[in-house]
Design an enzyme around this catalytic site. Structure first.
Site, PDB file in Angstrom:
ATOM      1  N   SER A 137       0.845  -1.207   0.000  1.00  8.19           N
ATOM      2  CA  SER A 137       0.000   0.000   0.000  1.00  8.19           C
ATOM      3  C   SER A 137       0.874   1.248   0.000  1.00  8.19           C
ATOM      4  CB  SER A 137      -0.898   0.020   1.237  1.00  8.19           C
ATOM      5  OG  SER A 137      -1.675  -1.146   1.279  1.00  8.19           O
ATOM      6  N   HIS A 177       1.537 -12.945  -0.620  1.00  3.43           N
ATOM      7  CA  HIS A 177       2.051 -12.649  -1.965  1.00  3.43           C
ATOM      8  C   HIS A 177       3.173 -13.607  -2.360  1.00  3.43           C
ATOM      9  CE1 HIS A 177      -0.452  -9.052  -2.400  1.00  3.43           C
ATOM     10  NE2 HIS A 177      -0.376  -9.058  -1.088  1.00  3.43           N
ATOM     11  N   ASN A 194       7.509   8.746   6.466  1.00  2.55           N
ATOM     12  CA  ASN A 194       8.528   7.740   6.790  1.00  2.55           C
ATOM     13  C   ASN A 194       7.899   6.372   6.598  1.00  2.55           C
ATOM     14  OD1 ASN A 194      10.435   6.022   7.670  1.00  2.55           O
ATOM     15  ND2 ASN A 194      10.514   6.757   9.772  1.00  2.55           N
TER      16      ASN A 194
HETATM   17  C1  PLP Z   1      -3.388  -5.597  -5.749  1.00  2.00           C
HETATM   18  C2  PLP Z   1      -2.933  -5.195  -4.378  1.00  2.00           C
HETATM   19  N1  PLP Z   1      -2.434  -3.966  -4.202  1.00  2.00           N
HETATM   20  C3  PLP Z   1      -2.004  -3.564  -2.986  1.00  2.00           C
HETATM   21  C4  PLP Z   1      -2.044  -4.396  -1.894  1.00  2.00           C
HETATM   22  C5  PLP Z   1      -1.564  -3.905  -0.567  1.00  2.00           C
HETATM   23  O1  PLP Z   1      -0.385  -4.542  -0.142  1.00  2.00           O
HETATM   24  P1  PLP Z   1       0.027  -4.510   1.397  1.00  2.00           P
HETATM   25  O2  PLP Z   1      -0.861  -5.492   2.101  1.00  2.00           O
HETATM   26  O3  PLP Z   1       1.465  -4.944   1.407  1.00  2.00           O
HETATM   27  O4  PLP Z   1      -0.171  -3.140   1.886  1.00  2.00           O
HETATM   28  C6  PLP Z   1      -2.561  -5.672  -2.026  1.00  2.00           C
HETATM   29  C7  PLP Z   1      -2.631  -6.536  -0.836  1.00  2.00           C
HETATM   30  O5  PLP Z   1      -2.893  -7.680  -0.823  1.00  2.00           O
HETATM   31  C8  PLP Z   1      -3.010  -6.100  -3.296  1.00  2.00           C
HETATM   32  O6  PLP Z   1      -3.506  -7.318  -3.477  1.00  2.00           O
END
Ligand code: PLP
Length: 434
Positions: free
Chosen positions: A91, A220, A292
Site C-alpha cells: 500500500s 504474496h 517515513n
Molecule cells: C493488488 C494489491 N495492491 C495492494 C495491496 C496492498 O499490499 P500490502 O498489504 O502490502 O499493503 C494488495 C494486498 O494484498 C493487493 O492485493
C-alpha cells in the site's frame, strides 16, 4: 565479531535439531479435517529465519541499511529494473508511486487516472489521497481485468495514466494497452502486488510500465512479513520515490553509501539551501513533503532469501493452479479463470467463476465448513463499499457488480501441498455428490 556470529549460526545449524525442526514445518504435519488449509502464507524455512537472526546480530542500525540495499539491487536485477526502492508495504508502494509520478509529470489536482473498479482498495486510495480523480472502466469476463477495449472511451484531456492491477496475477491484453498508451501518450502504471513474475508475450508486465509496485505481505509471491517495492527504469522517479518514503529528504544514500564521508553524491556537506549562505549536511535538506515508510533491515535480509526461492514458487503456483482448476471445473456450473493466449501467469490464486450467486455461496460455505479457506474477488466492486461510494455509480459497472455475486478464489500458493490438494479433491468431489 563477524566470525563469532558465523560460529553461533553454525552451532544453531549443527547442534540444535529442535531449532531446525521448528524452522522447517513440513507437509507431513497436515491433518485432514483438523487443520485449516490457508489460502496462502509465507513459504519460508530455516534460511529466512537464520537471515533474520544474522541481520539482528550483525546489524548496527536495525532500520534500512545494507540488507535492504542488497535486496533492492537483487530484486531489480531479477525483474529487469534499473532502480528499486523498498518500503514497509505494498500500500505504501502504491502511495509513493502515485505521489512520485504526480511530482515527476507535474500532474495537477483533478487529473484523471484510469483503473478497474474491482480489486484491492489501496490501488485506488493513493489516487484519491493525491487529489487525483479515479476513472473506472468495467471489467471483462474474459480475464476479470478492466476491459481494455473500453479504455479509449473514457480518455479525456485530463487523463494522465492507466493503473493496472491484475488481481489473480493474470495479465490483460498488454499489446492493446501499450498501443493505447503510445497513441494517447499516457503511461501505464502497474500494481504488481498480485502478479510478480507474470509475463505477456515473453516480457514481464512491468516491462510495459513506467513504475511497478509490489507487496511482500505473506499472501504474496515472496514475503518479508510486511513490505513493498517501487521499481522503475527512470532515475529521477526513483529519487523522488526514495525521498518521499524517507521524510522527504533530498539525500537518497542507503546502506554503506550513508557511511561515505561525502555520501554517494560526493558533496554531502555543501551549500544546499538557497536561503542560507553556509555549509549544510545534505541529509538534513528536504526536497519533498514526505512520509517515513522505510522497512527494517531484517526485512531486506528475508527478501534476499526469498528471491532465491522465486523460481520454485512460480513453478509451484502454476502447477497448483492447473491441478486446482481441473478439480473445480468438474463441478457443474463452475468454470475457472483462464489466461489469455499471450499470457504467462504467475498465479496469485485460482479464480472460481460460478453460474449463479446461489452456487457461489453454497460452494464457498461448503469449502469453509471443510476448513478450506476461500477469498472474495477482493472488494468485488470497490464502489459498493462505504469508503468509495461517492466516487462513482455502481450501475455503470455491471460486470464488477456480478463478480461479487459469482466469483471467488482459493489459494494456489506453494504452502498448499500435494497432501492438501488431494484432500481438496476429495472434498470437492463430494460436493453435491459429484
Ligand atoms: C493488488 C494489491 N495492491 C495492494 C495491496 C496492498 O499490499 P500490502 O498489504 O502490502 O499493503 C494488495 C494486498 O494484498 C493487493 O492485493
Amino acid at each position: 565479531m563477524k566470525e563469532k556470529i558465523e560460529e553461533f549460526i553454525k552451532s544453531l545449524e549443527k547442534d540444535n535439531k529442535l531449532f531446525k525442526y521448528l524452522c522447517n514445518k513440513s507437509d507431513k504435519e497436515f491433518v485432514p479435517e483438523k487443520d485449516t488449509i490457508f489460502y496462502a502464507g509465507p513459504y519460508w524455512d530455516y534460511n529466512e529465519k537464520i537471515a533474520i537472526i544474522k541481520a539482528i546480530l550483525d546489524g548496527d542500525w536495525l532500520s534500512s541499511g545494507n540488507y535492504v540495499r542488497q535486496f533492492e539491487n537483487e530484486f531489480s536485477k531479477m525483474f529487469n529494473f534499473k532502480y528499486s526502492s523498498m518500503v514497509n508495504s505494498g500500500s505504501s508502494a502504491n502511495l509513493i508511486t502515485i505521489n512520485a509520478l504526480k511530482l515527476y509529470y507535474n500532474w495537477k489536482d483533478g487529473d484523471e487516472i484510469i483503473l478497474s473498479p474491482s480489486g484491492f482498495p489501496t490501488t485506488l486510495t493513493p489516487i484519491i489521497q493525491n487529489n487525483l480523480k479515479p476513472i473506472f472502466v468495467d471489467i471483462s469476463w474474459n480475464d476479470l481485468n478492466f476491459n481494455v477495449k473500453k479504455v479509449e472511451q473514457v480518455i479525456t484531456d485530463k487523463t494522465k495514466a492507466v493503473f493496472i492491477s491484475p488481481v489473480l496475477g493474470n495479465p490483460m491484453n498488454m499489446n492493446y494497452l501499450a498501443y493505447i498508451s503510445k497513441n494517447h501518450k499516457i503511461p501505464i502504471i502497474l500494481d504488481n502486488c498480485d502478479s510478480l513474475g507474470s509475463k505477456w508475450d515473453g516480457k514481464y508486465l512491468s516491462d510495459y510500465c513506467i513504475v511497478s509496485s509490489c507487496s511482500f505481505y505473506p499472501s504474496h509471491h515472496i514475503t518479508t512479513g510486511e513490505g513493498g517495492m517501487i521499481s522503475t527504469n527512470i532515475k529521477e522517479i526513483y529519487k523522488i520515490a526514495k525521498s518521499l518514503s524517507s521524510w522527504g529528504r533530498a539525500c537518497v544514500c542507503v546502506g554503506t553509501e550513508g557511511l561515505l564521508k561525502n555520501g554517494a553524491c560526493g558533496k554531502r556537506f555543501s551549500k544546499w539551501l538557497d536561503g542560507y549562505n553556509g555549509i549544510i549536511d545534505h541529509k538534513y535538506v528536504f526536497s519533498n513533503i514526505g512520509y517515513n515508510l522505510k522497512p527494517l533491515d531484517l526485512q531486506g535480509a528475508v527478501g534476499l532469501e526469498q528471491l532465491k526461492k522465486f523460481d520454485k514458487i512460480l513453478a509451484l503456483r502454476k502447477s497448483n493452479n492447473l491441478i486446482l482448476s481441473q478439480i473445480f471445473s468438474k463441478i457443474e456450473g463452475v468454470r475457472t479463470l483462464k489466461e489469455l493466449p499471450l499470457a504467462d501467469t504467475s498465479w496469485f490464486g485460482t479464480g472460481i467463476i460460478c453460474d449463479t450467486q446461489k452456487l457461489k455461496e453454497e460452494l464457498m460455505q461448503y469449502l469453509e465448513d471443510n476448513r478450506i479457506q476461500t477469498r472474495n474477488y477482493f472488494a468485488g466492486n470497490l464502489l459498493m463499499h462505504p469508503a468509495f461510494k461517492d466516487f462513482g455509480d455502481i450501475k455503470n459497472y455491471p460486470i464488477a457488480n456480478d463478480v461479487i455475486r459469482k466469483v471467488f478464489f482459493i489459494g494456489c500458493s506453494p504452502v498448499i501441498t500435494k497432501r492438501m490438494i488431494s484432500y481438496i479433491k476429495d472434498i470437492v468431489y463430494k460436493f453435491k455428490e459429484l
